[in-house]
Every structure is written in structure tokens, then in C-alpha cells.
Enzyme design. Structure first.
Site, PDB file in Angstrom:
ATOM      1  N   ASN A   1      32.768  41.375  36.413  1.00 55.91           N
ATOM      2  CA  ASN A   1      33.505  42.578  36.843  1.00 55.91           C
ATOM      3  C   ASN A   1      34.816  42.808  36.093  1.00 55.91           C
ATOM      4  O   ASN A   1      35.482  43.819  36.303  1.00 55.91           O
ATOM      5  CB  ASN A   1      33.776  42.560  38.362  1.00 55.91           C
ATOM      6  CG  ASN A   1      32.489  42.493  39.162  1.00 55.91           C
ATOM      7  OD1 ASN A   1      31.597  43.305  38.926  1.00 55.91           O
ATOM      8  ND2 ASN A   1      32.361  41.541  40.052  1.00 55.91           N
TER       9      ASN A   1
ATOM     10  N   HIS B   1      35.413  30.688  42.578  1.00 55.81           N
ATOM     11  CA  HIS B   1      35.320  30.213  43.958  1.00 55.81           C
ATOM     12  C   HIS B   1      33.918  29.739  44.341  1.00 55.81           C
ATOM     13  O   HIS B   1      33.710  29.246  45.440  1.00 55.81           O
ATOM     14  CB  HIS B   1      35.749  31.343  44.916  1.00 55.81           C
ATOM     15  CG  HIS B   1      36.918  32.131  44.429  1.00 55.81           C
ATOM     16  ND1 HIS B   1      38.154  31.544  44.227  1.00 55.81           N
ATOM     17  CD2 HIS B   1      37.049  33.441  44.035  1.00 55.81           C
ATOM     18  CE1 HIS B   1      39.004  32.476  43.765  1.00 55.81           C
ATOM     19  NE2 HIS B   1      38.346  33.619  43.637  1.00 55.81           N
TER      20      HIS B   1
ATOM     21  N   LEU C   1      44.544  37.426  37.360  1.00 56.56           N
ATOM     22  CA  LEU C   1      45.458  38.575  37.385  1.00 56.56           C
ATOM     23  C   LEU C   1      46.242  38.614  38.692  1.00 56.56           C
ATOM     24  O   LEU C   1      47.442  38.873  38.705  1.00 56.56           O
ATOM     25  CB  LEU C   1      44.651  39.869  37.219  1.00 56.56           C
ATOM     26  CG  LEU C   1      43.908  39.979  35.882  1.00 56.56           C
ATOM     27  CD1 LEU C   1      42.480  40.417  36.097  1.00 56.56           C
ATOM     28  CD2 LEU C   1      44.632  40.908  34.944  1.00 56.56           C
ATOM     29  N   SER C   2      45.529  38.366  39.789  1.00 50.79           N
ATOM     30  CA  SER C   2      46.160  38.420  41.111  1.00 50.79           C
ATOM     31  C   SER C   2      46.554  37.013  41.549  1.00 50.79           C
ATOM     32  O   SER C   2      46.067  36.024  40.991  1.00 50.79           O
ATOM     33  CB  SER C   2      45.164  39.010  42.122  1.00 50.79           C
ATOM     34  OG  SER C   2      44.019  38.173  42.230  1.00 50.79           O
TER      35      SER C   2
ATOM     36  N   ARG D   1      39.246  32.953  48.507  1.00 47.33           N
ATOM     37  CA  ARG D   1      39.773  32.952  47.140  1.00 47.33           C
ATOM     38  C   ARG D   1      40.822  31.855  46.903  1.00 47.33           C
ATOM     39  O   ARG D   1      41.353  31.716  45.818  1.00 47.33           O
ATOM     40  CB  ARG D   1      40.398  34.313  46.802  1.00 47.33           C
ATOM     41  CG  ARG D   1      39.413  35.455  46.806  1.00 47.33           C
ATOM     42  CD  ARG D   1      40.081  36.751  46.383  1.00 47.33           C
ATOM     43  NE  ARG D   1      39.344  37.909  46.871  1.00 47.33           N
ATOM     44  CZ  ARG D   1      38.314  38.479  46.222  1.00 47.33           C
ATOM     45  NH1 ARG D   1      37.921  38.024  45.068  1.00 47.33           N
ATOM     46  NH2 ARG D   1      37.694  39.519  46.742  1.00 47.33           N
TER      47      ARG D   1
ATOM     48  N   ASP E   1      31.828  22.084  36.318  1.00 47.48           N
ATOM     49  CA  ASP E   1      31.289  20.916  35.598  1.00 47.48           C
ATOM     50  C   ASP E   1      31.374  21.119  34.087  1.00 47.48           C
ATOM     51  O   ASP E   1      31.653  20.180  33.339  1.00 47.48           O
ATOM     52  CB  ASP E   1      29.830  20.656  35.998  1.00 47.48           C
ATOM     53  CG  ASP E   1      29.700  19.984  37.355  1.00 47.48           C
ATOM     54  OD1 ASP E   1      30.728  19.520  37.902  1.00 47.48           O
ATOM     55  OD2 ASP E   1      28.570  19.925  37.876  1.00 47.48           O
TER      56      ASP E   1
ATOM     57  N   ASN F   1      39.288  33.447  32.573  1.00 42.38           N
ATOM     58  CA  ASN F   1      39.366  33.995  33.921  1.00 42.38           C
ATOM     59  C   ASN F   1      37.931  34.031  34.441  1.00 42.38           C
ATOM     60  O   ASN F   1      37.166  34.933  34.091  1.00 42.38           O
ATOM     61  CB  ASN F   1      39.975  35.401  33.917  1.00 42.38           C
ATOM     62  CG  ASN F   1      40.136  35.950  35.331  1.00 42.38           C
ATOM     63  OD1 ASN F   1      39.567  35.399  36.274  1.00 42.38           O
ATOM     64  ND2 ASN F   1      40.901  37.017  35.478  1.00 42.38           N
TER      65      ASN F   1
ATOM     66  N   ALA G   1      35.082  35.903  40.112  1.00 40.62           N
ATOM     67  CA  ALA G   1      34.541  35.409  41.391  1.00 40.62           C
ATOM     68  C   ALA G   1      33.881  34.043  41.262  1.00 40.62           C
ATOM     69  O   ALA G   1      33.824  33.278  42.241  1.00 40.62           O
ATOM     70  CB  ALA G   1      33.546  36.421  41.945  1.00 40.62           C
TER      71      ALA G   1
HETATM   72  C1  DQA Z   1      40.386  37.223  39.803  1.00 39.55           C
HETATM   73  C2  DQA Z   1      40.461  36.754  41.256  1.00 39.55           C
HETATM   74  C3  DQA Z   1      39.066  36.519  41.845  1.00 39.55           C
HETATM   75  O1  DQA Z   1      39.179  36.116  43.198  1.00 39.55           O
HETATM   76  C4  DQA Z   1      38.235  37.782  41.782  1.00 39.55           C
HETATM   77  O2  DQA Z   1      36.926  37.532  42.232  1.00 39.55           O
HETATM   78  C5  DQA Z   1      38.235  38.405  40.424  1.00 39.55           C
HETATM   79  C6  DQA Z   1      39.462  38.427  39.654  1.00 39.55           C
HETATM   80  C7  DQA Z   1      41.766  37.603  39.261  1.00 39.55           C
HETATM   81  O3  DQA Z   1      41.899  37.677  38.042  1.00 39.55           O
HETATM   82  O4  DQA Z   1      42.702  37.850  40.033  1.00 39.55           O
HETATM   83  O5  DQA Z   1      37.235  38.982  40.011  1.00 39.55           O
HETATM   84  O6  DQA Z   1      39.890  36.157  39.012  1.00 39.55           O
END
Ligand code: DQA
Length: 151
Positions: free
Chosen positions: A13, A83, A106-107, A116, A90, A77, A80
Site C-alpha cells: 500500500n 506487524h 511514516l507514522s 501496530r 526471519d 518500511n 502492515a
Molecule cells: C506504516 C505503519 C503500518 O502500521 C501500516 O500498516 C503502514 C504504514 C508507516 O509507515 O507508518 O502501511 O508502516
């Protein structure tokens, strides 16, 4: 000074950045983040970046597993999969001694839903940077290059 080759991986995503929940992830696109990172690499000098994104867990695992001998470090990065993916965790542990990995978000995932808060990928990483939106990728690059040059 040896040129450092850094692989920049983005998970599911993140191809939608720019329009995806901009209040959480900011308005920068992956392309503009890559542009900022290239500018940062140029300032650092002797750093070459390769960018890849996939929505498939298997691509990310394969790319990490194949990184030895090709890359000096990875900025990732896992989105998702951070998590959920023991396989990705691994893979990071499998190569981490030779190809150090920095995890970026990013967040600030700790300020969000409880699901998360846990990262299955971070334990094999040398460090984690989160909460600074797209700027975090350049911070990760500076930290990784500093780590590689002093080790
Ligand atoms: C993310 C945080 C994840 O929890 C989320 O599923 C993402 C983006 C972030 O960059 O903040 O897709 O990795």
C-alpha cells in the site's frame, strides 16, 4: 572511499502514498521520497540507492534474502507486514549480520492501534525511525551510512 549500495524497500500500500490517509502518512509520494533520498545521498557522497516496492510479502522476503554481496545495507518500511510477518522478520535476521537493516515508518505506530505497537521485523534491525513522515527515510539513510562508515 568505497561507494555504498543501499536497497530501499517499501511494502504493501505504500505505492498509494500521497493520497493514502494523508493525515496519517503525509502528502509525499514514494517518488518524491526517492527524490529527497537521492538528494541526501548526493550530499553524503559515495552512496547509491536502489528503490523497490511490492505489495507481496514473498517479493520482500526474496529481495532481502538475495541482498548479500549486492548491497551494503537496507532501509525498509515493511508497512502492515511489520506487524504480521514472521517470515520477513526471519529474513532480516538471516542477512542482518552482513547487510544491516534500518526500519522506517511514516507514522508513530506506538501512538496508533495496539495491533501496530508490535514489530516482528525490528528485532533483526540495527534501528528504527518512525513518526517523521517522509523525512524519516532520509534520517534512516544518514543513520545507516554513519553506521556502515564507522564499522
Ligand atoms: C506504516 C505503519 C503500518 O502500521 C501500516 O500498516 C503502514 C504504514 C508507516 O509507515 O507508518 O502501511 O508502516
Amino acid at each position: 572511499m568505497k561507494t555504498l549500495k543501499i536497497l530501499v524497500l517499501n511494502g504493501p500500500n505504500l505505492n498509494l502514498l500521497g493520497t493514502r490517509e494523508p493525515d496519517i502518512y503525509g502528502t509525499e509520494t514514494l517518488a518524491s521520497i526517492a527524490q529527497d533520498m537521492n538528494a541526501c545521498a548526493k550530499k553524503l557522497g559515495g552512496v547509491e540507492l536502489e528503490f523497490r516496492q511490492s505489495n507481496a510479502e514473498s517479493d520482500l522476503i526474496t529481495w532481502i534474502g538475495d541482498s548479500r554481496g549486492k548491497f551494503d545495507g537496507i532501509i525498509m518500511n515493511p508497512a502492515a507486514y511489520t506487524h504480521t510477518s514472521l517470515g520477513l522478520g526471519d529474513a532480516v535476521k538471516a542477512v542482518g549480520a552482513e547487510v544491516p537493516v534500518v526500519e522506517v515508518h511514516l507514522s508513530n505506530t506506538h501512538a496508533r492501534e495496539e495491533i501496530r505497537h508490535k514489530s516482528l521485523t525490528a528485532p533483526g534491525c540495527i534501528g528504527q525511525i518512525m513518526g517523521f513522515k517522509g523525512y524519516g527515510y532520509s534520517l534512516a539513510l544518514k543513520a545507516l551510512v554513519n553506521h556502515l562508515r564507522r564499522s
